[in-house]
Enzyme design. Structure first.
Site, PDB file in Angstrom:
ATOM      1  N   HIS A 189       0.854  -1.184   0.000  1.00 23.52           N
ATOM      2  CA  HIS A 189       0.000   0.000   0.000  1.00 23.52           C
ATOM      3  C   HIS A 189       0.892   1.238   0.000  1.00 23.52           C
ATOM      4  CE1 HIS A 189      -3.873  -1.941   1.826  1.00 23.52           C
ATOM      5  NE2 HIS A 189      -3.318  -2.718   0.894  1.00 23.52           N
ATOM      6  N   GLU A 221       0.938   3.889   1.781  1.00 24.20           N
ATOM      7  CA  GLU A 221       1.403   4.309   3.102  1.00 24.20           C
ATOM      8  C   GLU A 221       2.581   3.465   3.569  1.00 24.20           C
ATOM      9  OE1 GLU A 221      -3.232   4.361   3.464  1.00 24.20           O
ATOM     10  OE2 GLU A 221      -1.715   3.355   2.253  1.00 24.20           O
ATOM     11  N   CYS A 246      -6.280   1.874   5.909  1.00 24.26           N
ATOM     12  CA  CYS A 246      -6.936   0.621   6.282  1.00 24.26           C
ATOM     13  C   CYS A 246      -6.374   0.163   7.640  1.00 24.26           C
ATOM     14  CB  CYS A 246      -6.664  -0.429   5.203  1.00 24.26           C
ATOM     15  SG  CYS A 246      -4.955  -1.009   5.159  1.00 24.26           S
ATOM     16  N   CYS A 297      -2.496  -0.299   7.518  1.00 21.44           N
ATOM     17  CA  CYS A 297      -1.754   0.957   7.396  1.00 21.44           C
ATOM     18  C   CYS A 297      -1.888   1.819   8.654  1.00 21.44           C
ATOM     19  CB  CYS A 297      -2.196   1.715   6.151  1.00 21.44           C
ATOM     20  SG  CYS A 297      -1.743   0.847   4.622  1.00 21.44           S
TER      21      CYS A 297
END
Length: 157
Positions: free
Chosen positions: A52, A54, A82, A85
């Site tokens: 992801h 992040e 999410c 993260c």
């Protein structure tokens, strides 16, 4: 660092993700005025569920700084983090996260759950929502509309 320029960097990354067929989420990690790293989702490219935007920013910045503690940094991200993260933000001791669009399905900075505010986790990460929200949301709508059209042969909203 103005929030507008931090989010603009994240939006540029999200647009790259869209062009590459990734879910269009971009992130930019700053320490003061210094951009440490900017990236976008790369889960399909890397075949990695943790790739992801992040996480990629946190990893690269920690490597660059030689320290996993990012307590003097701010992350700008186009979509609410999410659970994975949001947890990584806490573990890295990130000072602040600014995100664009809320995620009513998986968001863990206020939508579904507020992980940074959970007293059991002793988190210190502050967050702010809604920065350039409509621009961030529009990229996601475009991506998912194209995915639905690919599956059905017709455009649907």
């Amino acid at each position: 660092m103005s929030e507008m320029s931090g989010m603009e960097t994240a939006l540029k990354e999200a647009r790259k993700a869209l062009r590459e067929g990734e879910v269009p989420v971009g992130a930019a990690l700053y320490r003061g005025e210094e951009l440490l790293w900017a990236d976008h989702n790369r889960t399909e490219q890397r075949r990695d569920p943790t790739a992801h935007a992040e996480i990629l920013c946190l990893r690269a910045a920690a490597e660059k700084l030689g320290n996993w503690r990012l307590g003097d940094c701010t992350l700008y991200v186009t979509l609410e983090p999410c659970p994975m993260c949001a947890g990584a933000l806490l573990v890295s001791r990130l000072r602040r996260c600014v995100f664009g669009a809320s995620d009513p399905e998986k968001g863990c900075c206020g939508s579904v759950y507020d992980l940074p505010a959970d007293p059991a986790l002793h988190g210190a990460t502050a967050w702010a929502a809604g920065e350039r929200e409509e621009e961030c949301r529009a990229l996601l709508r475009e991506f998912f509309a194209e995915k639905r059209a690919d599956r059905s042969g017709q455009f649907s909203e």
